[in-house]
Design a protein around this motif. Structure first.
Motif, mmCIF file in Angstrom:
data_model
loop_
_atom_site.group_PDB
_atom_site.id
_atom_site.type_symbol
_atom_site.label_atom_id
_atom_site.label_comp_id
_atom_site.label_asym_id
_atom_site.label_seq_id
_atom_site.Cartn_x
_atom_site.Cartn_y
_atom_site.Cartn_z
ATOM 1 N N ASP A 34 -4.630 -2.802 -25.112
ATOM 2 C CA ASP A 34 -4.359 -3.218 -23.727
ATOM 3 C C ASP A 34 -4.631 -2.115 -22.707
ATOM 4 O O ASP A 34 -4.657 -2.374 -21.509
ATOM 5 C CB ASP A 34 -2.863 -3.554 -23.584
ATOM 6 C CG ASP A 34 -2.592 -4.978 -23.973
ATOM 7 O OD1 ASP A 34 -3.542 -5.651 -24.384
ATOM 8 O OD2 ASP A 34 -1.426 -5.392 -23.863
ATOM 9 N N GLU A 84 -0.159 2.385 -20.333
ATOM 10 C CA GLU A 84 0.591 1.135 -20.115
ATOM 11 C C GLU A 84 1.732 1.289 -19.115
ATOM 12 O O GLU A 84 2.173 0.305 -18.523
ATOM 13 C CB GLU A 84 1.112 0.574 -21.450
ATOM 14 C CG GLU A 84 2.198 1.383 -22.086
ATOM 15 C CD GLU A 84 2.709 0.779 -23.402
ATOM 16 O OE1 GLU A 84 2.215 -0.282 -23.834
ATOM 17 O OE2 GLU A 84 3.596 1.415 -24.007
ATOM 18 N N HIS A 92 0.817 -0.352 -15.970
ATOM 19 C CA HIS A 92 0.383 -1.763 -15.955
ATOM 20 C C HIS A 92 1.395 -2.631 -15.216
ATOM 21 O O HIS A 92 2.601 -2.357 -15.250
ATOM 22 C CB HIS A 92 0.241 -2.314 -17.385
ATOM 23 C CG HIS A 92 -0.834 -1.623 -18.177
ATOM 24 N ND1 HIS A 92 -1.104 -1.942 -19.488
ATOM 25 C CD2 HIS A 92 -1.708 -0.634 -17.861
ATOM 26 C CE1 HIS A 92 -2.091 -1.177 -19.945
ATOM 27 N NE2 HIS A 92 -2.466 -0.366 -18.958
ATOM 28 N N GLY A 93 0.879 -3.669 -14.603
ATOM 29 C CA GLY A 93 1.742 -4.693 -14.006
ATOM 30 C C GLY A 93 2.538 -4.223 -12.792
ATOM 31 O O GLY A 93 3.490 -4.878 -12.396
ATOM 32 N N LEU A 94 2.172 -3.081 -12.215
ATOM 33 C CA LEU A 94 2.914 -2.586 -11.045
ATOM 34 C C LEU A 94 2.220 -3.043 -9.766
ATOM 35 O O LEU A 94 1.037 -2.780 -9.574
ATOM 36 C CB LEU A 94 2.991 -1.047 -11.059
ATOM 37 C CG LEU A 94 3.689 -0.417 -12.260
ATOM 38 C CD1 LEU A 94 3.649 1.105 -12.170
ATOM 39 C CD2 LEU A 94 5.141 -0.894 -12.342
ATOM 40 N N THR A 95 2.956 -3.703 -8.926
ATOM 41 C CA THR A 95 2.323 -4.242 -7.712
ATOM 42 C C THR A 95 2.055 -3.138 -6.695
ATOM 43 O O THR A 95 1.173 -3.267 -5.853
ATOM 44 C CB THR A 95 3.216 -5.321 -7.068
ATOM 45 O OG1 THR A 95 4.549 -4.812 -7.045
ATOM 46 C CG2 THR A 95 3.159 -6.610 -7.853
ATOM 47 N N ASN A 127 -5.937 -12.666 -13.324
ATOM 48 C CA ASN A 127 -5.272 -13.403 -14.408
ATOM 49 C C ASN A 127 -6.223 -14.425 -15.056
ATOM 50 O O ASN A 127 -6.772 -15.298 -14.376
ATOM 51 C CB ASN A 127 -4.067 -14.125 -13.786
ATOM 52 C CG ASN A 127 -3.254 -14.854 -14.817
ATOM 53 O OD1 ASN A 127 -3.792 -15.560 -15.664
ATOM 54 N ND2 ASN A 127 -1.949 -14.679 -14.753
ATOM 55 N N PRO A 140 -3.350 -9.804 -10.609
ATOM 56 C CA PRO A 140 -3.954 -8.932 -11.623
ATOM 57 C C PRO A 140 -3.524 -9.265 -13.043
ATOM 58 O O PRO A 140 -2.383 -9.675 -13.274
ATOM 59 C CB PRO A 140 -3.438 -7.534 -11.228
ATOM 60 C CG PRO A 140 -2.216 -7.775 -10.418
ATOM 61 C CD PRO A 140 -2.370 -9.110 -9.765
ATOM 62 N N ILE A 141 -4.448 -9.081 -13.982
ATOM 63 C CA ILE A 141 -4.099 -9.122 -15.411
ATOM 64 C C ILE A 141 -3.135 -7.957 -15.623
ATOM 65 O O ILE A 141 -3.301 -6.899 -15.007
ATOM 66 C CB ILE A 141 -5.368 -8.909 -16.280
ATOM 67 C CG1 ILE A 141 -6.405 -9.994 -15.977
ATOM 68 C CG2 ILE A 141 -5.021 -8.876 -17.759
ATOM 69 C CD1 ILE A 141 -7.768 -9.745 -16.617
ATOM 70 N N ASP A 142 -2.124 -8.124 -16.475
ATOM 71 C CA ASP A 142 -1.156 -7.021 -16.557
ATOM 72 C C ASP A 142 -1.500 -6.019 -17.666
ATOM 73 O O ASP A 142 -0.645 -5.559 -18.411
ATOM 74 C CB ASP A 142 0.284 -7.549 -16.678
ATOM 75 C CG ASP A 142 0.444 -8.463 -17.873
ATOM 76 O OD1 ASP A 142 -0.536 -8.594 -18.629
ATOM 77 O OD2 ASP A 142 1.532 -9.046 -18.039
ATOM 78 N N THR A 143 -2.788 -5.709 -17.765
ATOM 79 C CA THR A 143 -3.265 -4.666 -18.691
ATOM 80 C C THR A 143 -4.321 -3.844 -17.934
ATOM 81 O O THR A 143 -4.559 -4.093 -16.746
ATOM 82 C CB THR A 143 -3.937 -5.275 -19.937
ATOM 83 O OG1 THR A 143 -5.200 -5.847 -19.522
ATOM 84 C CG2 THR A 143 -3.099 -6.349 -20.591
ATOM 85 N N ALA A 172 -7.012 -5.262 -15.494
ATOM 86 C CA ALA A 172 -6.837 -5.530 -14.052
ATOM 87 C C ALA A 172 -7.834 -4.722 -13.221
ATOM 88 O O ALA A 172 -8.154 -5.102 -12.099
ATOM 89 C CB ALA A 172 -5.418 -5.186 -13.631
#
Ligand SMILES: Cc1ncc(COP(=O)(O)O)c(C=O)c1O
Length: 420
Positions: A93, A259, A262-265, A277, A290-293, A296
């Motif tokens: 990821d 990682e 990842h997933g941080l706005t 996504n 965004p894809i959370d890997t 993105a």
């Protein structure tokens, strides 16, 4: 020397991988001894087959190839994620193949270089590859437009007096000295010129201790040295795949994003549809999710022919494995080092670290009165290596396709030249 080389080759458990590559041919029909894998790796035998398969599937399926091809194009980049992750010591990821190296360094700096008026400096190694120098300088200028003039934004670290490479303790001390002003450290994992393999875990740790972000250009490190980017907590990295990774000229680059990011706005990012996504991408929404890997960070759908060539190479790495390749690489450069000592005194000075743990598969030589003609003469004798102005030869025995005999023949070739 030649006899020892032949004995070492006989004992080499990786020797058979030589057969998996295609070699440029001399006019006399013999293959060149190719010691230039730090510049452009050789062609894996399967590269043509894998690219041809995609051409055939394009012919056969047209657009349906995205789903119907033997290796469907829609998820094609996912086929290389696991092998790439194994090479750089990341989780699948955390890596993705995309774009070219300098492009990716910019995209990653857009996210991870977050200067403030007080903390805005970027540390790079002295004699960094010029593209990296341009990239960091232009990023600083770009941000300077918003923050006001950023005075001397680039901090270059050079070896201390009398040394040809930067000791880890000197690097750590340098960071301590600049601890309040550094926003980003971005260095080559293996320096392109002197072949130094930086102590990435130590430098990464110190970078984080002073509150900065740590990124690495792995152009000369991926497929060359054993990397553990995830465990070392490296924030981001990018590499090209046309050197030790043998994916062909202009081959696709790769990135690593730890990682923890990842997933941080709140992370700013330049966005494109391929980073959106996957479950809603083809509904064509106007808002980016965004894809959370690491995926993105993708912008565009990837070049399939380049990925096909890379697959051919990664399959070989998976069979040979990095620890075995690294062991052979250390043996090759040690053999080369020892036998270069037999050249006439003062003819060639090696300026790569003598500590085998601190160098990759490359020795850099400063040659007395060298010029391009010398590399031409070596080439005439069947040896391809690399020349850098004004007087540097870089010789890179790649453990996948170089032998101890190749190294011995290189030394013989230099000796012939040294003796006029
Ligand atoms: C260390 C390093 N960084 C960056 C680059 C530039 O790579 P690209 O032209 O693929 O962006 C190179 C190319 O050789 C390199 O060696």
């Amino acid at each position: 020397m030649m006899k020892t080389a032949q004995q070492l080759d006989t004992a080499d458990e990786l020797l058979m991988y030589r057969e998996e590559f295609l070699y440029p041919m001399q006019p006399n029909g013999e293959p060149y001894i190719y010691l230039c894998g730090n510049s452009l790796g050789l062609q894996p035998r399967n590269a043509k087959k894998y690219i041809m398969e995609e051409l055939e599937d394009w012919e056969k399926f047209g657009v349906e190839g995205h789903f119907e091809a033997r290796h469907p194009w829609l998820p094609y980049h996912e086929f290389v994620a696991e092998p790439l992750a194994r090479l750089v010591g990341g989780k699948p990821d955390e890596v993705v193949a995309m774009n070219s190296l300098t492009v990716n360094l910019h995209l990653l700096m857009a996210s991870f270089y977050r200067p403030t008026k007080k903390r805005y400096k970027i540390v790079i190694e002295g004699h960094a590859f010029p593209s990296d120098q341009y990239a960091v300088a232009s990023q600083a200028r770009f941000h300077g437009q918003h923050l006001g003039d950023l005075a001397d934004p680039i901090l270059e670290i050079f070896p201390s007096e009398g040394r040809s490479y930067v000791r880890t303790e000197d690097f750590v001390q340098f960071l301590e000295q600049h601890k309040d002003e550094v926003a980003l450290v971005l260095i080559g994992g293996v320096n392109y010129l002197n072949g130094q393999f930086f102590d990435l875990p130590e430098i990464c740790k110190k970078t984080h201790d002073i509150g900065a972000v740590f990124g690495v250009d792995l152009a000369h490190a991926a497929g060359n040295v054993v990397l553990k980017l995830h465990d070392w907590q490296v924030d981001f990295a990018s590499w090209c795949s046309y050197k030790y990774l043998n994916s062909g000229p202009g081959g696709i680059s790769g990135i690593f994003v730890h990682e923890k990011h990842h997933g941080l706005t709140e992370i700013p990012r330049f966005e494109g549809w391929w980073g959106h996504n996957k479950s809603t991408r083809f509904k064509m929404p106007s808002e980016f999710v965004p894809i959370d890997t690491a995926e993105a960070w993708q912008l565009s759908n990837p070049p399939i022919f380049q990925l096909a060539a890379l697959r051919a190479s990664l399959e070989i790495f998976d069979r040979a494995t990095m620890p075995r390749l690294r062991k052979k690489s250390e043996q090759l450069t040690t053999f080369l080092w020892e036998h270069l000592q037999t050249l006439p005194k003062g003819f060639a000075t090696i300026f790569t670290p003598e500590d085998v743990a601190r160098r990759g598969s490359q020795l850099s030589l400063k040659i007395k009165d060298a010029n391009r003609e010398m590399v031409g003469a070596l080439r005439h004798d069947g040896i391809i290596c690399d020349f850098r102005e004004p007087d540097i030869i870089r010789v890179a025995p790649a453990p996948l396709y170089n032998s101890f005999t190749d190294c011995a023949l290189f030394v013989e070739g230099l000796k012939k030249y040294a003796n006029g």
